[in-house]
Scaffold this motif. Structure first.
Motif, short mmCIF file in Angstrom:
data_model
loop_
_atom_site.label_atom_id
_atom_site.label_comp_id
_atom_site.label_asym_id
_atom_site.label_seq_id
_atom_site.Cartn_x
_atom_site.Cartn_y
_atom_site.Cartn_z
N ARG A 57 0.83 -1.21 0.00
CA ARG A 57 0.00 0.00 0.00
C ARG A 57 0.86 1.25 0.00
O ARG A 57 0.56 2.22 -0.68
CB ARG A 57 -0.93 -0.01 1.22
CG ARG A 57 -1.86 1.16 1.28
CD ARG A 57 -2.82 1.15 0.12
NE ARG A 57 -3.63 2.34 0.16
CZ ARG A 57 -4.16 2.92 -0.89
NH1 ARG A 57 -4.01 2.39 -2.07
NH2 ARG A 57 -4.87 4.01 -0.77
N ASP A 59 3.88 1.55 -1.28
CA ASP A 59 4.43 1.69 -2.63
C ASP A 59 3.41 2.27 -3.60
O ASP A 59 3.74 3.11 -4.44
CB ASP A 59 4.92 0.34 -3.14
CG ASP A 59 6.15 -0.16 -2.40
OD1 ASP A 59 6.83 0.66 -1.74
OD2 ASP A 59 6.44 -1.38 -2.49
N LYS A 60 2.15 1.82 -3.49
CA LYS A 60 1.11 2.36 -4.37
C LYS A 60 0.85 3.83 -4.10
O LYS A 60 0.65 4.62 -5.03
CB LYS A 60 -0.18 1.56 -4.20
CG LYS A 60 -0.14 0.21 -4.85
CD LYS A 60 -1.46 -0.51 -4.71
CE LYS A 60 -1.40 -1.87 -5.36
NZ LYS A 60 -2.67 -2.60 -5.23
N ALA A 63 3.69 5.79 -5.59
CA ALA A 63 3.55 5.86 -7.04
C ALA A 63 2.45 6.84 -7.43
O ALA A 63 2.58 7.58 -8.42
CB ALA A 63 3.26 4.47 -7.60
N GLU A 64 1.36 6.85 -6.68
CA GLU A 64 0.29 7.81 -6.95
C GLU A 64 0.77 9.23 -6.76
O GLU A 64 0.42 10.13 -7.53
CB GLU A 64 -0.91 7.52 -6.04
CG GLU A 64 -2.11 8.40 -6.30
CD GLU A 64 -3.27 8.09 -5.37
OE1 GLU A 64 -4.17 8.93 -5.29
OE2 GLU A 64 -3.26 7.02 -4.72
#
Length: 143
Positions: A57, A59-60, A63-64
């Motif tokens: 989560r 990492d996401k 990235a977002e």
């Protein structure tokens, strides 16, 4: 004389009596040992799965954040947030009165993740095996 002894009537046979409890004591000790070992193993699995899920989560969210730059409207359009006022970025911007920095954005996303259903579903690591073992024990012993 024969090498086999002759059983006397006083020693032969079984002494039948009603057991004190329906489950014998050695079985309860074995069940307690099984549950203790199972709890320890499931705790290791739960902690590992929880840490892994949280890192994915994070990492996401990072990235977002990398895609969302305020001065890049194409990145906002690619993320599908141009008309979405319920995005985490917009909520943080309205709450703080400014654009959040990356770490603030990630921490707010992880706080939302801690309250999410996905986080609570990881507790199924404890529930599913215990129910499965209980069902197997029930059907093996009582059917």
């Amino acid at each position: 004389m024969s090498q086999f002894g002759v059983a006397s009537p006083a020693r032969a046979g079984y002494h039948w009596r009603k057991p004190v409890s329906p489950i014998p004591e050695p079985l309860m000790a074995a069940l307690a040992r099984l549950l203790l070992i199972l709890f320890a193993l499931l705790s290791v699995v739960y902690v590992s799965l929880s840490l892994y899920s949280r890192s994915v989560r994070r990492d996401k969210l990072e990235a977002e954040w990398d895609e969302l730059q305020e001065d890049d409207p194409e990145a906002v359009a690619r993320a599908g947030l141009e008309d979405d006022n319920d995005s985490l970025f917009d909520r943080l911007r309205h709450r703080a009165g400014r654009n959040p920095d990356r770490e603030e954005f990630v921490e707010a996303g992880l706080d939302e993740y801690d309250q999410s259903l996905r986080r609570k579903l990881i507790l199924g690591v404890y529930v599913v095996p215990i129910l499965l073992i209980g069902t197997i024990i029930y059907f093996t012993n009582y059917n």
